[in-house]
Design an enzyme around this catalytic site. Structure first.
Site, PDB file in Angstrom:
ATOM      1  N   LYS A  76       0.819  -1.219   0.000  1.00  0.00           N
ATOM      2  CA  LYS A  76       0.000   0.000   0.000  1.00  0.00           C
ATOM      3  C   LYS A  76       0.852   1.268   0.000  1.00  0.00           C
ATOM      4  O   LYS A  76       0.449   2.290  -0.532  1.00  0.00           O
ATOM      5  CB  LYS A  76      -0.941   0.012   1.215  1.00  0.00           C
ATOM      6  CG  LYS A  76      -2.087  -0.979   1.117  1.00  0.00           C
ATOM      7  CD  LYS A  76      -3.041  -0.831   2.303  1.00  0.00           C
ATOM      8  CE  LYS A  76      -4.062  -1.933   2.315  1.00  0.00           C
ATOM      9  NZ  LYS A  76      -5.033  -1.813   3.402  1.00  0.00           N
ATOM     10  N   ASP A 112      -9.817   2.893   2.623  1.00  0.00           N
ATOM     11  CA  ASP A 112      -9.899   2.289   3.969  1.00  0.00           C
ATOM     12  C   ASP A 112     -10.459   3.297   4.971  1.00  0.00           C
ATOM     13  O   ASP A 112     -11.229   2.936   5.866  1.00  0.00           O
ATOM     14  CB  ASP A 112      -8.509   1.842   4.459  1.00  0.00           C
ATOM     15  CG  ASP A 112      -8.059   0.538   3.821  1.00  0.00           C
ATOM     16  OD1 ASP A 112      -8.920  -0.254   3.404  1.00  0.00           O
ATOM     17  OD2 ASP A 112      -6.836   0.313   3.744  1.00  0.00           O
ATOM     18  N   GLY A 147       0.132   0.930  12.330  1.00  0.00           N
ATOM     19  CA  GLY A 147       0.595   0.527  11.003  1.00  0.00           C
ATOM     20  C   GLY A 147      -0.265   1.151   9.916  1.00  0.00           C
ATOM     21  O   GLY A 147      -0.940   2.172  10.138  1.00  0.00           O
TER      22      GLY A 147
HETATM   23  P1  NAP Z   1       0.748  -3.346   9.513  1.00  0.00           P
HETATM   24  O1  NAP Z   1       0.965  -2.131   8.684  1.00  0.00           O
HETATM   25  O2  NAP Z   1       1.724  -4.454   9.454  1.00  0.00           O
HETATM   26  O3  NAP Z   1       0.624  -2.830  11.043  1.00  0.00           O
HETATM   27  C1  NAP Z   1       0.508  -3.741  12.092  1.00  0.00           C
HETATM   28  C2  NAP Z   1       0.321  -3.003  13.416  1.00  0.00           C
HETATM   29  O4  NAP Z   1       0.032  -3.983  14.397  1.00  0.00           O
HETATM   30  C3  NAP Z   1       1.543  -2.242  13.904  1.00  0.00           C
HETATM   31  O5  NAP Z   1       1.108  -1.128  14.627  1.00  0.00           O
HETATM   32  C4  NAP Z   1       2.223  -3.257  14.813  1.00  0.00           C
HETATM   33  O6  NAP Z   1       2.918  -2.671  15.886  1.00  0.00           O
HETATM   34  C5  NAP Z   1       1.039  -3.964  15.412  1.00  0.00           C
HETATM   35  N1  NAP Z   1       1.364  -5.353  15.767  1.00  0.00           N
HETATM   36  C6  NAP Z   1       1.712  -6.341  14.911  1.00  0.00           C
HETATM   37  N2  NAP Z   1       1.932  -7.489  15.596  1.00  0.00           N
HETATM   38  C7  NAP Z   1       1.716  -7.202  16.904  1.00  0.00           C
HETATM   39  C8  NAP Z   1       1.781  -7.963  18.096  1.00  0.00           C
HETATM   40  N3  NAP Z   1       2.121  -9.253  18.093  1.00  0.00           N
HETATM   41  N4  NAP Z   1       1.498  -7.331  19.264  1.00  0.00           N
HETATM   42  C9  NAP Z   1       1.155  -6.024  19.301  1.00  0.00           C
HETATM   43  N5  NAP Z   1       1.082  -5.250  18.179  1.00  0.00           N
HETATM   44  C10 NAP Z   1       1.356  -5.833  17.012  1.00  0.00           C
HETATM   45  O7  NAP Z   1      -0.665  -4.020   9.181  1.00  0.00           O
HETATM   46  P2  NAP Z   1      -1.978  -3.295   8.623  1.00  0.00           P
HETATM   47  O8  NAP Z   1      -1.958  -3.279   7.140  1.00  0.00           O
HETATM   48  O9  NAP Z   1      -2.122  -2.019   9.335  1.00  0.00           O
HETATM   49  O10 NAP Z   1      -3.125  -4.331   9.043  1.00  0.00           O
HETATM   50  C11 NAP Z   1      -3.491  -4.496  10.396  1.00  0.00           C
HETATM   51  C12 NAP Z   1      -4.735  -5.363  10.515  1.00  0.00           C
HETATM   52  O11 NAP Z   1      -5.870  -4.692   9.952  1.00  0.00           O
HETATM   53  C13 NAP Z   1      -4.643  -6.700   9.762  1.00  0.00           C
HETATM   54  O12 NAP Z   1      -5.231  -7.696  10.557  1.00  0.00           O
HETATM   55  C14 NAP Z   1      -5.461  -6.469   8.509  1.00  0.00           C
HETATM   56  O13 NAP Z   1      -6.004  -7.666   7.997  1.00  0.00           O
HETATM   57  C15 NAP Z   1      -6.547  -5.551   9.056  1.00  0.00           C
HETATM   58  N6  NAP Z   1      -7.206  -4.733   8.002  1.00  0.00           N
HETATM   59  C16 NAP Z   1      -8.530  -4.920   7.811  1.00  0.00           C
HETATM   60  C17 NAP Z   1      -9.187  -4.169   6.853  1.00  0.00           C
HETATM   61  C18 NAP Z   1     -10.658  -4.391   6.619  1.00  0.00           C
HETATM   62  O14 NAP Z   1     -11.167  -3.966   5.577  1.00  0.00           O
HETATM   63  N7  NAP Z   1     -11.373  -4.998   7.546  1.00  0.00           N
HETATM   64  C19 NAP Z   1      -8.487  -3.205   6.100  1.00  0.00           C
HETATM   65  C20 NAP Z   1      -7.121  -3.025   6.345  1.00  0.00           C
HETATM   66  C21 NAP Z   1      -6.485  -3.811   7.302  1.00  0.00           C
HETATM   67  P3  NAP Z   1       4.446  -2.134  15.771  1.00  0.00           P
HETATM   68  O15 NAP Z   1       4.353  -0.786  15.117  1.00  0.00           O
HETATM   69  O16 NAP Z   1       4.853  -2.055  17.203  1.00  0.00           O
HETATM   70  O17 NAP Z   1       5.189  -3.143  14.971  1.00  0.00           O
END
Ligand code: NAP
Length: 311
Positions: A76, A112, A147
């Site tokens: 993205k 989003d 994130g």
């Molecule tokens: P990302 O950019 O990889 O960000 C992940 C975030 O989660 C970061 O803030 C990270 O913290 C934190 N994190 C990851 N593993 C962790 C753990 N074990 N313990 C605590 N914090 C943790 O991912 P993203 O693209 O934002 O996606 C995040 C979630 O949203 C996913 O599950 C995705 O499927 C969902 N999502 C859903 C939709 C929908 O339409 N429903 C749309 C977009 C995303 P750090 O900064 O500390 O590493």
């Protein structure tokens, strides 16, 4: 509109999802249903794209048969410099999840943010304004994660006028950085935390999980391509300890962006405590509906799309 032009030139249009992995995605299910329902002769496809093929993949969208694409993990942010024009909101968020091929140019958008607000409104939160935006005035938003998805959520929540925004993230610097960026465009206070113990519960709170903690990682996506979901996240975990959740008032709404499983540990705990809650299928639906309209210029058939998602 671009679609009319495309339809005149071909009856074999393509649109799809660019990411790594993509096999687990629900997007083809409801996007194809919408295309078919409106008689648009296009196929929604999964375009598995490792990082080293991203430039080539985006360039492919310049072909006249392509309407555009959705973009997901982990591209993205990387697609921003690969499109010709980036919408100001997507620029601010720093992420594009929708590309449209229009008049020989590729335009990047982020759906989003508005998708989340539309989803929250579909669960009875906030007020729909005349211009189609959603107001969340009076709410306190607690955002878990900093994130890509959290960035879209933070700018969306600020634009919806929440009374305060609290960003809670494992790595404090990332939460601080996002808080500072959002604060530039926003008058109400934005806080950053990395320890849930410091959370002071507020009335009229919306807690939003935008971490992958609690997400199911399908076995068939493990080892596919270069990108791995965060190795620290587990399906049986919650991003917020139950004792912290229990401090919030009964009018709290808990939204988990995760939709697989449909009932995460966080949502189970919230339900047990009698809190209103919902999973991320509604956000998936609404961000997808906005993308559909960007590609086709047509209102998305929400009923068809939600039926296909079994919402
Ligand atoms: P990302 O950019 O990889 O960000 C992940 C975030 O989660 C970061 O803030 C990270 O913290 C934190 N994190 C990851 N593993 C962790 C753990 N074990 N313990 C605590 N914090 C943790 O991912 P993203 O693209 O934002 O996606 C995040 C979630 O949203 C996913 O599950 C995705 O499927 C969902 N999502 C859903 C939709 C929908 O339409 N429903 C749309 C977009 C995303 P750090 O900064 O500390 O590493």
């Amino acid at each position: 509109m671009s679609l009319r032009k495309h339809v005149v030139s071909t009856n074999n249009l393509r649109v799809g999802l660019i990411g790594d992995p993509v096999a687990h995605s629900y997007s083809p299910r409801f996007q194809q249903a919408a295309l078919d329902a409106l008689g648009i002769p296009a196929r929604y496809e999964l375009w598995y794209t490792p990082g080293n093929q991203l430039i080539e993949r985006v360039r492919m969208l310049c072909n006249k048969n392509y309407l555009g694409a959705n973009v997901t993990i982990p591209h993205k942010e990387a697609v921003l410099p690969l499109v010709d024009k980036v919408d100001p909101l997507a620029e601010r968020i720093g992420a594009v999840n929708t590309i449209v091929h229009h008049d020989a140019y590729l335009h990047g958008y982020n759906t989003d943010a508005q998708g989340l607000l539309n989803a929250l409104h579909s669960h009875g939160l906030g007020t729909l304004l005349q211009d189609g935006t959603v107001s969340l005035k009076g709410y306190t938003a607690v955002l878990l994660g900093a994130g890509g998805a959290a960035r879209a959520a933070a700018f969306a929540l600020a634009s919806a006028g929440v009374a305060r925004l609290i960003i809670l993230n494992r790595h404090l610097e990332r939460a601080q950085l996002l808080a500072a960026e959002v604060q530039k465009y926003y008058d109400e206070p934005v806080f950053s935390l990395n320890d849930p113990d410091f959370l002071i519960p507020q009335p009229s709170a919306i807690i939003i999980n935008s971490t992958p903690v609690g997400m199911h990682e399908p076995a068939n996506t493990r080892g596919q391509g270069n990108h791995k979901l965060d190795s620290g996240s587990r399906e049986d975990e919650s991003p917020l300890p139950a004792e912290i959740l229990a401090r919030f008032s009964p009018d709290t709404f808990v939204y988990d962006m995760i939709y697989n499983p449909t009932q995460t540990r966080l949502l189970t705990q919230a339900s047990i405590m009698g809190l209103r809650c919902a999973n991320g299928l509604s956000m998936l639906l609404h961000q997808g509906a906005l993308s559909f309209t960007i590609w086709t210029g047509r209102p998305a058939p929400l009923d068809v799309m939600s039926k296909a998602l079994m919402l």
